[in-house]
Design a protein around this motif. Structure first.
Motif, PDB file in Angstrom:
ATOM      1  N   SER A  42       0.826  -1.203   0.000  1.00  0.00           N
ATOM      2  CA  SER A  42       0.000   0.000   0.000  1.00  0.00           C
ATOM      3  C   SER A  42       0.864   1.257   0.000  1.00  0.00           C
ATOM      4  CB  SER A  42      -0.919  -0.022   1.220  1.00  0.00           C
ATOM      5  OG  SER A  42      -1.685   1.132   1.290  1.00  0.00           O
ATOM      6  N   ILE A  43       1.926   1.241   0.790  1.00  0.00           N
ATOM      7  CA  ILE A  43       2.823   2.399   0.833  1.00  0.00           C
ATOM      8  C   ILE A  43       3.557   2.558  -0.491  1.00  0.00           C
ATOM      9  CG2 ILE A  43       4.922   3.290   1.933  1.00  0.00           C
ATOM     10  CD1 ILE A  43       3.861   2.060   4.550  1.00  0.00           C
ATOM     11  N   SER A  44       3.949   1.442  -1.103  1.00  0.00           N
ATOM     12  CA  SER A  44       4.680   1.544  -2.367  1.00  0.00           C
ATOM     13  C   SER A  44       3.798   2.078  -3.488  1.00  0.00           C
ATOM     14  CB  SER A  44       5.254   0.189  -2.758  1.00  0.00           C
ATOM     15  OG  SER A  44       4.230  -0.705  -3.147  1.00  0.00           O
ATOM     16  N   TYR A  45       2.486   1.896  -3.394  1.00  0.00           N
ATOM     17  CA  TYR A  45       1.586   2.510  -4.373  1.00  0.00           C
ATOM     18  C   TYR A  45       1.315   3.971  -4.030  1.00  0.00           C
ATOM     19  CZ  TYR A  45       0.495  -2.097  -6.248  1.00  0.00           C
ATOM     20  OH  TYR A  45       0.581  -3.322  -6.828  1.00  0.00           O
ATOM     21  N   GLU A  46       1.355   4.278  -2.745  1.00  0.00           N
ATOM     22  CA  GLU A  46       1.031   5.626  -2.301  1.00  0.00           C
ATOM     23  C   GLU A  46       2.100   6.646  -2.659  1.00  0.00           C
ATOM     24  OE1 GLU A  46       0.127   6.428   1.845  1.00  0.00           O
ATOM     25  OE2 GLU A  46      -1.528   5.027   1.578  1.00  0.00           O
ATOM     26  N   ILE A  47       3.343   6.256  -2.611  1.00  0.00           N
ATOM     27  CA  ILE A  47       4.441   7.204  -2.850  1.00  0.00           C
ATOM     28  C   ILE A  47       4.395   7.760  -4.279  1.00  0.00           C
ATOM     29  CG2 ILE A  47       6.954   7.429  -2.983  1.00  0.00           C
ATOM     30  CD1 ILE A  47       7.064   5.534  -0.556  1.00  0.00           C
ATOM     31  N   PRO A  48       4.309   6.925  -5.328  1.00  0.00           N
ATOM     32  CA  PRO A  48       4.219   7.520  -6.670  1.00  0.00           C
ATOM     33  C   PRO A  48       2.931   8.309  -6.885  1.00  0.00           C
ATOM     34  CG  PRO A  48       4.720   5.187  -6.823  1.00  0.00           C
ATOM     35  CD  PRO A  48       4.449   5.483  -5.404  1.00  0.00           C
ATOM     36  N   LEU A  49       1.829   7.820  -6.302  1.00  0.00           N
ATOM     37  CA  LEU A  49       0.564   8.543  -6.438  1.00  0.00           C
ATOM     38  C   LEU A  49       0.674   9.930  -5.813  1.00  0.00           C
ATOM     39  CD1 LEU A  49      -2.481   8.488  -7.198  1.00  0.00           C
ATOM     40  CD2 LEU A  49      -2.888   7.648  -4.889  1.00  0.00           C
ATOM     41  N   THR A  50       1.292  10.016  -4.652  1.00  0.00           N
ATOM     42  CA  THR A  50       1.474  11.309  -3.998  1.00  0.00           C
ATOM     43  C   THR A  50       2.344  12.233  -4.838  1.00  0.00           C
ATOM     44  OG1 THR A  50       1.255  10.248  -1.848  1.00  0.00           O
ATOM     45  CG2 THR A  50       2.279  12.422  -1.894  1.00  0.00           C
ATOM     46  N   LEU A  51       3.417  11.684  -5.402  1.00  0.00           N
ATOM     47  CA  LEU A  51       4.286  12.512  -6.244  1.00  0.00           C
ATOM     48  C   LEU A  51       3.547  13.014  -7.478  1.00  0.00           C
ATOM     49  CD1 LEU A  51       7.633  10.550  -5.986  1.00  0.00           C
ATOM     50  CD2 LEU A  51       7.061  12.741  -4.953  1.00  0.00           C
ATOM     51  N   TYR A  52       2.717  12.156  -8.085  1.00  0.00           N
ATOM     52  CA  TYR A  52       1.948  12.583  -9.259  1.00  0.00           C
ATOM     53  C   TYR A  52       0.960  13.685  -8.898  1.00  0.00           C
ATOM     54  CZ  TYR A  52       3.674   8.383 -11.576  1.00  0.00           C
ATOM     55  OH  TYR A  52       4.458   7.412 -12.116  1.00  0.00           O
ATOM     56  N   VAL A  53       0.225  13.473  -7.818  1.00  0.00           N
ATOM     57  CA  VAL A  53      -0.804  14.441  -7.423  1.00  0.00           C
ATOM     58  C   VAL A  53      -0.173  15.773  -7.037  1.00  0.00           C
ATOM     59  CG1 VAL A  53      -2.532  14.943  -5.656  1.00  0.00           C
ATOM     60  CG2 VAL A  53      -2.517  12.728  -6.788  1.00  0.00           C
ATOM     61  N   LEU A  54       0.905  15.718  -6.290  1.00  0.00           N
ATOM     62  CA  LEU A  54       1.554  16.966  -5.872  1.00  0.00           C
ATOM     63  C   LEU A  54       2.204  17.697  -7.052  1.00  0.00           C
ATOM     64  CD1 LEU A  54       3.101  16.053  -2.420  1.00  0.00           C
ATOM     65  CD2 LEU A  54       1.025  17.338  -2.913  1.00  0.00           C
ATOM     66  N   SER A  55       2.755  16.957  -8.001  1.00  0.00           N
ATOM     67  CA  SER A  55       3.343  17.626  -9.159  1.00  0.00           C
ATOM     68  C   SER A  55       2.277  18.313 -10.007  1.00  0.00           C
ATOM     69  CB  SER A  55       4.142  16.630 -10.004  1.00  0.00           C
ATOM     70  OG  SER A  55       3.284  15.653 -10.552  1.00  0.00           O
ATOM     71  N   ILE A  56       1.117  17.673 -10.133  1.00  0.00           N
ATOM     72  CA  ILE A  56       0.021  18.315 -10.853  1.00  0.00           C
ATOM     73  C   ILE A  56      -0.485  19.532 -10.087  1.00  0.00           C
ATOM     74  CG2 ILE A  56      -2.364  18.005 -11.618  1.00  0.00           C
ATOM     75  CD1 ILE A  56      -1.572  15.086 -12.261  1.00  0.00           C
ATOM     76  N   SER A  57      -0.566  19.414  -8.773  1.00  0.00           N
ATOM     77  CA  SER A  57      -1.023  20.543  -7.956  1.00  0.00           C
ATOM     78  C   SER A  57      -0.063  21.714  -8.056  1.00  0.00           C
ATOM     79  CB  SER A  57      -1.149  20.123  -6.480  1.00  0.00           C
ATOM     80  OG  SER A  57      -2.090  19.098  -6.356  1.00  0.00           O
ATOM     81  N   LEU A  58       1.227  21.444  -8.032  1.00  0.00           N
ATOM     82  CA  LEU A  58       2.205  22.525  -8.148  1.00  0.00           C
ATOM     83  C   LEU A  58       2.170  23.147  -9.528  1.00  0.00           C
ATOM     84  CD1 LEU A  58       5.229  21.022  -6.206  1.00  0.00           C
ATOM     85  CD2 LEU A  58       3.740  22.890  -5.502  1.00  0.00           C
ATOM     86  N   ARG A  59       1.878  22.365 -10.531  1.00  0.00           N
ATOM     87  CA  ARG A  59       1.787  22.895 -11.891  1.00  0.00           C
ATOM     88  C   ARG A  59       0.562  23.806 -12.062  1.00  0.00           C
ATOM     89  NH1 ARG A  59       3.762  24.920 -16.137  1.00  0.00           N
ATOM     90  NH2 ARG A  59       2.973  24.192 -18.106  1.00  0.00           N
ATOM     91  N   VAL A  60      -0.521  23.456 -11.405  1.00  0.00           N
ATOM     92  CA  VAL A  60      -1.767  24.227 -11.542  1.00  0.00           C
ATOM     93  C   VAL A  60      -1.695  25.530 -10.749  1.00  0.00           C
ATOM     94  CG1 VAL A  60      -4.216  24.194 -10.964  1.00  0.00           C
ATOM     95  CG2 VAL A  60      -3.177  22.203 -12.017  1.00  0.00           C
ATOM     96  N   ILE A  61      -1.100  25.459  -9.552  1.00  0.00           N
ATOM     97  CA  ILE A  61      -1.015  26.647  -8.695  1.00  0.00           C
ATOM     98  C   ILE A  61       0.041  27.589  -9.270  1.00  0.00           C
ATOM     99  CG2 ILE A  61      -0.466  27.499  -6.404  1.00  0.00           C
ATOM    100  CD1 ILE A  61      -1.379  24.787  -5.332  1.00  0.00           C
ATOM    101  N   ARG A  62      -0.306  28.846  -9.429  1.00  0.00           N
ATOM    102  CA  ARG A  62       0.655  29.834  -9.948  1.00  0.00           C
ATOM    103  C   ARG A  62       0.815  30.961  -8.983  1.00  0.00           C
ATOM    104  NH1 ARG A  62       1.148  29.899 -16.142  1.00  0.00           N
ATOM    105  NH2 ARG A  62       0.556  27.790 -16.561  1.00  0.00           N
TER     106      ARG A  62
END
Length: 147
Positions: free
Chosen positions: A127-147
């Protein structure tokens, strides 16, 4: 309706591949197999370990399921359909969904069996090994959207 058709097709394909006799003859078009499985789940015996901690063994899955269900609070389902409009929605979603591995560990530990505990550790690690890439994907998209 689409989910029912997909489940029916999945059962048909699995029954054909595994040559299962039961699902092939369960009513017209084998529709009654899902009803039989639901009935089986309703009357299934709840087994608790005799030497384990029954409270921990029961609380563990509850923690895992409740944390996943709570994470749906911050997901917008439409333009006006938001259950909880929070400014920290993404971070709260990640934090709440990160509690699920704790429930898996508690369940394995509560059984007082070394093999069940190892299974709980394995499930939590997965579960943790799936969570780490998912978190990185979600946070990278969030940082890209926020200006």
């Amino acid at each position: 309706m689409g989910v029912l058709v997909i489940v029916w097709l999945e059962r048909e394909i699995y029954a054909g591949i595994q040559q299962l006799i039961g699902p092939k003859y369960a009513g017209p078009l084998r529709i009654l197999q899902a009803l039989a499985d639901g009935t089986k789940l309703l009357f299934k015996e709840n087994l608790l370990p005799s030497r384990g901690d029954t409270r921990l063994f029961s609380i563990g899955p509850s923690i895992a399921v409740i944390s996943i269900l709570l994470s749906y609070l911050v997901i917008p389902f439409g333009y006006r359909l938001v259950l909880a409009d929070l400014s920290i929605g993404v971070f709260l979603w990640i934090a709440i969904s990160s509690i699920a591995p704790v429930g898996l560990l508690i369940s394995g530990f509560g059984s007082n069996n070394k093999y069940s505990f190892l299974g709980g550790l394995r499930a939590a690690a997965q579960s943790i090994s799936y969570e780490i890439p998912l978190t990185l994907y979600v946070l990278s998209i969030s940082l890209r959207v926020i200006r």
